[in-house]
Design a protein around this motif. Structure first.
Motif, PDB file in Angstrom:
ATOM      1  N   SER A  86       0.837  -1.193   0.000  1.00 32.15           N
ATOM      2  CA  SER A  86       0.000   0.000   0.000  1.00 32.15           C
ATOM      3  C   SER A  86       0.875   1.246   0.000  1.00 32.15           C
ATOM      4  CB  SER A  86      -0.905  -0.005   1.233  1.00 32.15           C
ATOM      5  OG  SER A  86      -0.115   0.008   2.405  1.00 32.15           O
ATOM      6  N   ASN A  87       0.331   2.277  -0.620  1.00 34.55           N
ATOM      7  CA  ASN A  87       1.020   3.571  -0.661  1.00 34.55           C
ATOM      8  C   ASN A  87       0.244   4.522   0.249  1.00 34.55           C
ATOM      9  OD1 ASN A  87       2.105   6.058  -1.332  1.00 34.55           O
ATOM     10  ND2 ASN A  87       1.118   6.161  -3.333  1.00 34.55           N
ATOM     11  N   PRO A  88       0.824   5.048   1.328  1.00 33.14           N
ATOM     12  CA  PRO A  88       2.249   5.025   1.652  1.00 33.14           C
ATOM     13  C   PRO A  88       2.664   4.032   2.742  1.00 33.14           C
ATOM     14  CG  PRO A  88       1.194   6.713   2.966  1.00 33.14           C
ATOM     15  CD  PRO A  88       0.099   6.010   2.194  1.00 33.14           C
ATOM     16  N   GLY A  89       1.744   3.250   3.310  1.00 36.76           N
ATOM     17  CA  GLY A  89       2.067   2.462   4.509  1.00 36.76           C
ATOM     18  C   GLY A  89       2.992   1.279   4.279  1.00 36.76           C
ATOM     19  N   LEU A  90       3.062   0.782   3.019  1.00 35.38           N
ATOM     20  CA  LEU A  90       3.875  -0.377   2.639  1.00 35.38           C
ATOM     21  C   LEU A  90       3.430  -1.672   3.326  1.00 35.38           C
ATOM     22  CD1 LEU A  90       7.415   1.299   2.429  1.00 35.38           C
ATOM     23  CD2 LEU A  90       5.776   0.898   0.585  1.00 35.38           C
ATOM     24  N   ASP A  91       2.136  -1.729   3.699  1.00 40.16           N
ATOM     25  CA  ASP A  91       1.572  -3.002   4.145  1.00 40.16           C
ATOM     26  C   ASP A  91       1.216  -3.823   2.918  1.00 40.16           C
ATOM     27  OD1 ASP A  91       1.624  -2.794   6.981  1.00 40.16           O
ATOM     28  OD2 ASP A  91       0.031  -1.288   6.842  1.00 40.16           O
ATOM     29  N   MET A  92       1.227  -5.148   3.087  1.00 38.33           N
ATOM     30  CA  MET A  92       0.944  -6.004   1.932  1.00 38.33           C
ATOM     31  C   MET A  92      -0.252  -6.913   2.191  1.00 38.33           C
ATOM     32  SD  MET A  92       4.642  -6.845   0.254  1.00 38.33           S
ATOM     33  CE  MET A  92       3.852  -7.450  -1.237  1.00 38.33           C
ATOM     34  N   MET A  93      -0.817  -7.405   1.088  1.00 38.42           N
ATOM     35  CA  MET A  93      -1.929  -8.349   1.147  1.00 38.42           C
ATOM     36  C   MET A  93      -1.468  -9.657   0.522  1.00 38.42           C
ATOM     37  SD  MET A  93      -5.172  -6.213  -0.262  1.00 38.42           S
ATOM     38  CE  MET A  93      -5.491  -4.525   0.216  1.00 38.42           C
ATOM     39  N   ASP A  94      -2.114 -10.745   0.953  1.00 34.46           N
ATOM     40  CA  ASP A  94      -1.851 -12.051   0.344  1.00 34.46           C
ATOM     41  C   ASP A  94      -2.645 -12.109  -0.972  1.00 34.46           C
ATOM     42  OD1 ASP A  94      -1.827 -14.703  -0.409  1.00 34.46           O
ATOM     43  OD2 ASP A  94      -1.861 -15.441   1.661  1.00 34.46           O
ATOM     44  N   LEU A  95      -2.006 -11.693  -2.054  1.00 33.51           N
ATOM     45  CA  LEU A  95      -2.741 -11.547  -3.321  1.00 33.51           C
ATOM     46  C   LEU A  95      -3.311 -12.867  -3.854  1.00 33.51           C
ATOM     47  CD1 LEU A  95      -0.648  -8.831  -5.243  1.00 33.51           C
ATOM     48  CD2 LEU A  95      -2.765  -8.528  -3.943  1.00 33.51           C
ATOM     49  N   PRO A  96      -2.534 -13.987  -3.864  1.00 36.02           N
ATOM     50  CA  PRO A  96      -3.130 -15.220  -4.389  1.00 36.02           C
ATOM     51  C   PRO A  96      -4.362 -15.664  -3.591  1.00 36.02           C
ATOM     52  CG  PRO A  96      -0.746 -15.466  -4.175  1.00 36.02           C
ATOM     53  CD  PRO A  96      -1.109 -14.159  -3.530  1.00 36.02           C
ATOM     54  N   ALA A  97      -4.289 -15.526  -2.261  1.00 39.78           N
ATOM     55  CA  ALA A  97      -5.425 -15.962  -1.434  1.00 39.78           C
ATOM     56  C   ALA A  97      -6.640 -15.073  -1.695  1.00 39.78           C
ATOM     57  CB  ALA A  97      -5.042 -15.916   0.050  1.00 39.78           C
ATOM     58  N   ILE A  98      -6.417 -13.763  -1.806  1.00 44.37           N
ATOM     59  CA  ILE A  98      -7.537 -12.844  -2.033  1.00 44.37           C
ATOM     60  C   ILE A  98      -8.124 -13.062  -3.426  1.00 44.37           C
ATOM     61  CG2 ILE A  98      -8.122 -10.387  -2.339  1.00 44.37           C
ATOM     62  CD1 ILE A  98      -6.196  -9.819   0.026  1.00 44.37           C
ATOM     63  N   ALA A  99      -7.248 -13.222  -4.431  1.00 45.53           N
ATOM     64  CA  ALA A  99      -7.738 -13.441  -5.797  1.00 45.53           C
ATOM     65  C   ALA A  99      -8.639 -14.671  -5.849  1.00 45.53           C
ATOM     66  CB  ALA A  99      -6.559 -13.603  -6.757  1.00 45.53           C
ATOM     67  N   GLN A 100      -8.210 -15.736  -5.181  1.00 50.77           N
ATOM     68  CA  GLN A 100      -8.991 -16.983  -5.201  1.00 50.77           C
ATOM     69  C   GLN A 100     -10.309 -16.819  -4.451  1.00 50.77           C
ATOM     70  OE1 GLN A 100      -8.077 -19.728  -7.062  1.00 50.77           O
ATOM     71  NE2 GLN A 100     -10.206 -20.277  -6.607  1.00 50.77           N
ATOM     72  N   ALA A 101     -10.244 -16.181  -3.279  1.00 50.76           N
ATOM     73  CA  ALA A 101     -11.467 -16.024  -2.469  1.00 50.76           C
ATOM     74  C   ALA A 101     -12.490 -15.149  -3.202  1.00 50.76           C
ATOM     75  CB  ALA A 101     -11.117 -15.422  -1.109  1.00 50.76           C
ATOM     76  N   VAL A 102     -12.030 -14.102  -3.869  1.00 58.34           N
ATOM     77  CA  VAL A 102     -12.951 -13.217  -4.592  1.00 58.34           C
ATOM     78  C   VAL A 102     -13.553 -13.974  -5.779  1.00 58.34           C
ATOM     79  CG1 VAL A 102     -13.116 -11.099  -5.969  1.00 58.34           C
ATOM     80  CG2 VAL A 102     -11.783 -11.101  -3.848  1.00 58.34           C
TER      81      VAL A 102
END
Ligand SMILES: *Cc1c(COP(=O)(O)O)cnc(C)c1O
Length: 364
Positions: free
Chosen positions: A140-156
């Protein structure tokens, strides 16, 4: 072969004797068009040979069809207007790039789109049932926190929605959201992709042909088209993206490790630091830890003095250029400490950059 090696010769390998090696800039709204126009450039709002080659290069980097826009927000608007309609539910991060939230709150919600915001670090809490479009930004900009993209993509996907990822901060050479299962990538190419702080551009890429057809129609009908000169400049910037990113990201790692030890720095975030909350996700999902880091100093005054007194930091908003730059994000209303500084590491030799940064910190 590497993406960059191929990219640098995509055009060259199609040339005829006497053709220019550099990409020609086609600055024309009209095209010579006798008879049936099939397959030819028709009009400057519909297509342009300079964008087309740029899009060919970007498609190569993204491994997906790609359309360019006159700014990152132009690309984000296109992706959202092409996928949402009245009655749709949109989920966006509450701590990502703030103009995306303004677009959602001020325009999309007025058209009957219901907008929900969640923080990046707890983005999956509550699940994704009922959301038609889930917009993510990682880091994230600017916090630089991240998300688990593969898990979110699959769940969505399991919940019947589509995902759009803003990949501005890492570029396709640092992170490949489409390969992680995301449906649509959007990016501001104003940042590291262009890399010289002299243009605004953006792009949308997706392997879903129906989405890309809507995005192309949106561009043609809304008129949100890139200027040929900007397209040409971005193409030129892309030719050195790999070298610039190598320098910027390796310097960022060196600086982050030293800043973490400096007594004037109260808090630091850089995904490449062991122990950073984003480190494990970054290791799993990205091929570079990026050129953005953040430091929090003791006070707003000290943060301003540090930035403005440093001979190798431009006090400027935006990031990703060859010149290192820094700013306090609270001045734009981001929900961060008043002494929080986002620092974009540029292409200066790292020891010279460290010398200037350290001198400015020591003088506080
Ligand atoms: C800058 C930025 C944008 C917007 O891009 P523009 O080219 O300024 O319109 C979108 N997302 C992120 C993460 C950005 O940093």
């Amino acid at each position: 072969m590497s993406k960059t090696g191929e990219m640098l010769h995509l055009r060259g390998n199609t040339l005829h004797a006497g053709d220019p090696v550099a990409l020609p800039l086609t600055q024309s709204s009209m095209f010579h068009l006798p008879g049936a126009p099939d397959g030819l450039p028709t009009y400057g709002r519909v297509d342009n040979p300079t964008w087309q080659h740029l899009e060919h290069v970007l498609a190569h980097l993204e491994d997906a069809p790609c359309l360019t826009f006159p700014s990152g927000m132009g690309a984000i608007s296109a992706a959202l207007f092409a996928t949402l309609k009245s009655g749709s539910h949109l989920l966006i991060p509450s701590d990502g790039y703030y103009v995306t939230r303004v677009l959602a709150d001020r325009f999309l919600s007025g058209l009957g789109v219901s907008v929900t915001e969640r923080p990046t670090t707890t983005f999956t809490e509550g699940g994704f049932d009922g959301f038609d479009v889930v917009f993510v930004e990682s880091p994230s900009n600017p916090g630089l926190d991240m998300m688990d993209l593969p898990a979110i993509a699959q769940a969505v996907r399991d919940a019947g929605g589509i995902t759009i990822a803003d990949n501005t901060t890492l570029t396709p050479l640092g992170q490949r959201p489409l390969d992680l299962g995301i449906d649509v990538v959007v990016a501001s190419d104003t940042k590291a992709m262009g890399g010289h702080s002299d243009l605004l551009m953006g792009h949308v890429a997706s392997r879903d042909p129906q989405i890309m057809e809507r995005v192309e129609e949106w561009r043609r009908v809304s008129g949100a088209i890139p200027g040929p000169h900007e397209a040409w400049l971005l193409h030129r910037g892309l030719e050195t993206l790999d070298v610039r990113l190598d320098r910027m990201c390796s310097s960022a790692q060196v600086l982050a490790e030293r800043l973490a030890e400096h007594p004037a720095v109260k808090h630091i975030r850089y995904p490449g630091l062991l122990g950073d909350p984003s480190h494990d996700l970054a290791k799993a999902q990205t091929s570079r830890f990026g050129f953005l880091l953040s430091i929090t100093l003791e006070s707003e005054d000290k943060a301003e003095t540090f930035i403005n007194a440093c001979s190798m930091l431009r006090p400027a908003t935006s990031f990703g250029g060859v010149h290192s730059s820094a700013e306090r994000r609270a001045r734009w209303g981001d929900d961060v400490d008043p002494a929080f500084i986002r620092l974009s590491v540029g292409c200066e030799p790292v020891e010279e950059l460290w010398y200037a940064i350290e001198a400015s910190l020591n003088a506080l």
